[in-house]
Enzyme design. Structure first.
Site, PDB file in Angstrom:
ATOM      1  N   LYS A 288      -5.709   3.945   9.236  1.00  0.00           N
ATOM      2  CA  LYS A 288      -5.080   4.870   8.429  1.00  0.00           C
ATOM      3  C   LYS A 288      -5.454   6.086   8.777  1.00  0.00           C
ATOM      4  CE  LYS A 288      -2.955   1.268   5.307  1.00  0.00           C
ATOM      5  NZ  LYS A 288      -2.833   1.008   3.887  1.00  0.00           N
TER       6      LYS A 288
ATOM      7  N   SER B 241       0.956  -1.187   0.123  1.00  0.00           N
ATOM      8  CA  SER B 241      -0.044  -0.129   0.078  1.00  0.00           C
ATOM      9  C   SER B 241       0.778   0.980   0.124  1.00  0.00           C
ATOM     10  CB  SER B 241      -1.058   0.061   1.158  1.00  0.00           C
ATOM     11  OG  SER B 241      -0.150   0.198   2.353  1.00  0.00           O
TER      12      SER B 241
END
Length: 809
Positions: free
Chosen positions: A722, A679
């Site tokens: 996140k 990611s």
């Protein structure tokens, strides 16, 4: 170690027939027979007899070698005289007189038999009567223990004059390992040989003593068992004559079995075991095993169950009273109660996995679930469990066998429909004792657990009415087949507002009670609580926050013990005084927009975190360097990002050849922490493009997403964790994959209000948002400035001073 000495210039090397032995050796000083099997050895013996009988007996290193050479033979042999050839039922035997040790110096030929040369050896010998007497004494004891007493042999041993003669004679009598025989044959010191023989005899006597004791004990045990049996039979006869032959224990067990409510097949098994117990009697060795087994069967809740509370309002009230937030979990429990209320007992038990970082309330909410639906709760910790028998139990053939943890939990709960919490299911281990995770497959499968069979019980038990709640910190370590059987609910952690509410409504009261000031009024300002959360904790849950509150409350307890009565108010300044220097920073992003410095986002088992990614260029030959403990997947993401930049160089205003003239160094700080995952792809690509085009990156932008070679942005996981990390770090804009846009409504409302969430589908969209106008000309081939590395100032601490990441999703 040099133990022999060749007397050169005294004896000449002499050719002589050689007979090699396989798998054993002989020793000088005796006349014995040696089996002859090979054609060449037979020819050597015939030749020796024709020439006077002298031959050389040596030992092969490897018994499998059919035609040995010089290197296949041990160098020390025995000079002997062949007296005769004897044909026996077991083969041809050579009668040979063994004289002394000699040194084999070479082989001159092997057809029709081996011919070798030897030289004499000088042996060292001594007369040590004390050593001889001790050796003979041990030899006599050894021969007596093995039952092979021979007076002639003992007379011969006493006739030996020196230690060497006695050692050689005894070595030929007893069984020795091959390597020990070779060591004795090669040892030219008589005393040394006898000491080795003595040590071996001592060991053999000890072993023989132990063997004799075991046999004696076994014989005595058999006699005692026979005597006890006869006495028990006499006691039975006496009780029968007295009319007192009823034994209450079997009848008590029979009554318990009949009242336990066992299924028909289990009842048959229990009555069969009870019959065995009655037949063998209470005094038999197996009686206690059978009795324990029957007691386990009678103690299990075959039909006992608690009545569920189907009041939806009550369930919601209990769950809300115990936990703040966690709406997904609460909603699932309410759904279960509602369906159970409508479907009745036809509905099977729920199997739910709560996955999230430590301290978010996974185990405690399981307790609340049991209280809400009115069931008993049993917790089973699986962390570090490596033995399959912990789940399925041990078979009754093992001494001390007991059922597995599942059956023991049901016995403790005294109900067949409890809430069983399987804590830390992601930390189950595997070794030679079995795989507990595989044993859990049957337990957690609604299609199989209606007939779960424990190895100890060996009868099926219905687990279909049990609510199983498992907890884990990460799903990656749970086997796929096991994870497929559970409904997983993610608990990513709390934002600041949620922690503030939890601290005020739950944790503060809990710590007051724990520290003895539960009846006093204590008020902690919002700013003081926020200070505790922001500057003294760095966690997804509230465990550290609770410990910090405990420290504050203990300071108040000291004041109460000193005579103060309250009420007490704790301000932000008081928190700073109690807690000491601030451990973490909050809401601090980079001081200025930097070239080649991008803020990525990451998540691990402990929650979300920001991940600075730095790129530096220097003059070179196109080499790429990756540092920061990056895993294979993350390194591949960096390669893909660089390839995208190379293939789109002209559209970025760059000359393609520049990539062959510049070295690229990509570094992810916090180098001691391993990092992996795809990611960070768009963050790496943005940092590389920023460094080559000299366009600064906005310091208030963070991003997450996997990148392909064509610049497409692929979806990622852990979006909530996140975005919470970005919010904590003071980020204003978060770029996320377009395919993750569907997850935005599930984010906390405060996150959606304070962050600008921009879904992107291609790297061009990322560059358009994240990069500013260039601060200088782009790098070109031959540009002298290309040789100057772009120096990155150290990033300002962004509120995440702890470990950044274990894995990037």
């Amino acid at each position: 170690m040099r133990q022999r000495e060749i007397m050169n210039n005294v004896f000449e090397a002499k050719p002589i027939p050689v007979v090699p032995l396989r798998g054993g050796t002989v020793f000088p000083g005796v006349t014995t027979t040696v089996s002859i099997g090979r054609r060449t050895s037979l020819a050597a013996v015939h030749a020796a007899i024709e020439r006077g009988g002298d031959l050389l007996v040596v030992v092969q290193r490897d018994a499998e070698v059919e035609t040995p050479g010089f290197d296949d033979l041990f160098p020390v042999g025995i000079l002997a005289t062949a007296r005769d050839m004897l044909r026996t039922p077991v083969g041809i035997q050579m009668l040979v007189e063994l004289h002394r040790r000699v040194q084999l110096t070479g082989i001159d030929g092997n057809d029709p038999f081996l011919i070798g040369r030897y030289e004499e050896l000088a042996e060292e010998d001594a007369i040590d009567e004390e050593l001889k007497v001790e050796t003979i004494a041990y030899l006599e004891k050894y021969i007596e223990l093995v039952g092979e007493t021979n007076q002639q042999i003992m007379t011969m041993t006493r006739a030996s004059r020196t230690t060497g003669e006695l050692a050689d004679y005894v070595a030929g009598l007893i069984s020795l390992p091959f390597d020990v025989e070779i060591a004795l044959l090669s040892d030219l010191n008589g005393r040394s040989r006898l000491e080795k023989i003595l040590e071996h005899l001592r060991q053999e006597v000890r072993i023989a003593d132990i063997r004799s004791k075991i046999q004696s004990d076994a014989h005595q045990g058999a006699e005692k068992a026979q005597r006890d049996f006869m006495l028990r039979e006499q006691m039975k006869a006496i009780r029968k004559e007295l009319g007192d032959d009823d034994e209450d224990a079997p009848e008590d067990l029979r009554s318990k079995i009949e009242n336990a409510g066992m299924p028909e097949k289990v009842l048959e098994r229990a009555l069969s075991e009870l019959k065995r117990l009655e037949y063998q009697g209470q005094q038999s060795a197996e009686a206690s095993v059978i009795r324990t087994y029957l007691e386990w069967l009678t103690e299990l809740p075959w039909t006992n169950e608690t009545e569920d509370n189907f009041d939806i309002g009550h369930v919601r009230q209990v769950l809300d009273a115990d936990h703040f937030g966690l709406e997904d979990v609460k909603e699932r429990i309410v759904e279960y109660v509602a369906v159970r209320k409508l479907a009745g007992k036809d509905m099977k038990g729920a199997i739910i996995n709560l996955n999230g970082p430590p301290g978010v309330g996974k185990t405690s909410i399981a307790t609340s679930v049991a209280r809400a639906v009115g069931r008993e709760m049993v917790r089973i910790s699986l962390g570090g469990v490596r033995d399959e028998a912990e789940i399925r139990g041990h078979r009754r053939t093992y001494i001390g066998a007991i059922p597995g943890r599942i059956i023991r939990a049901l016995r403790d709960a005294k109900t067949r429909n409890p809430v069983i919490v399987l804590d830390e299911i992601d930390k189950v281990g595997t070794d030679w004792r079995g795989d507990p995770a595989s044993a859990l497959l049957e337990v957690l499968d609604p299609e199989q657990n209606h007939s779960f069979t424990d190895h100890y019980l060996e009868v099926p038990f219905d687990l279909s009415q049990v609510i199983f709640i498992t907890t884990s910190n990460q799903l990656s370590t749970i086997p796929a087949a096991l994870l497929d059987r559970m409904e997983s609910i993610t608990m990513p952690g709390y934002i600041e507002d949620e922690k503030l509410a939890i601290a005020r409504q739950y944790l503060l009261k809990k710590q007051q009670e724990a520290n003895g000031i539960g009846g006093l009024e204590v008020n902690i300002d919002d700013e003081a609580l926020r200070g505790l959360i922001r500057y003294h904790t760095l966690e997804a849950g509230v465990r550290q926050l609770e410990r910090n509150l405990g420290k504050v409350v203990r300071k108040l307890a000291v004041r109460v013990a000193s005579g103060e009565t309250g009420p007490f108010t704790v301000a932000e300044a008081d928190v700073d005084e109690i807690m000491g220097p601030r451990k973490f920073t909050y809401g601090v992003i980079e001081e200025q927009d930097e070239i080649g410095l991008v803020t990525g986002l990451a998540v691990n088992a402990y929650g979300g975190n920001t991940l600075p990614i730095e790129v530096s260029l220097s003059e070179g030959n196109g080499r790429i360097t990756l540092t920061g403990s990056l895993g294979d997947v993350m390194q591949e993401s960096a390669q893909a990002a660089l390839t995208y930049a190379r293939s789109n160089a002209r559209s970025l205003g760059l000359e393609p050849a520049i990539f062959d003239k510049v070295n690229v160094h990509i570094h992810v700080p916090d180098g001691a922490t391993p990092k992996d995952g795809p990611s960070a792809g768009i963050a790496m690509a943005t940092a590389i493009i920023s460094a080559f085009t000299r366009r600064p990156v906005r310091r208030d932008v963070a991003m997450t997403g996997e990148v392909t070679l064509r610049g497409k942005v692929l979806p990622i996981g852990g979006l909530k964790s996140k975005t919470i990390a970005a919010h904590r770090a003071g980020i204003k804009t978060v770029l996320l994959p377009k395919d993750n846009a569907k997850d935005i409504p599930e984010l906390p409302e405060r996150i959606r209000q304070d962050l600008e969430l921009i879904p992107v589908g291609h790297l061009d969209e990322v560059i358009a948002v994240a990069l500013l106008e260039p601060v200088g000309p782009v790098m070109k081939v031959g540009d002298e400035k290309a040789a100057e590395p772009i120096v990155m100032p150290p990033p300002v601490t962004n509120g995440n001073a702890g470990e950044r990441i274990g894995r990037i999703n």
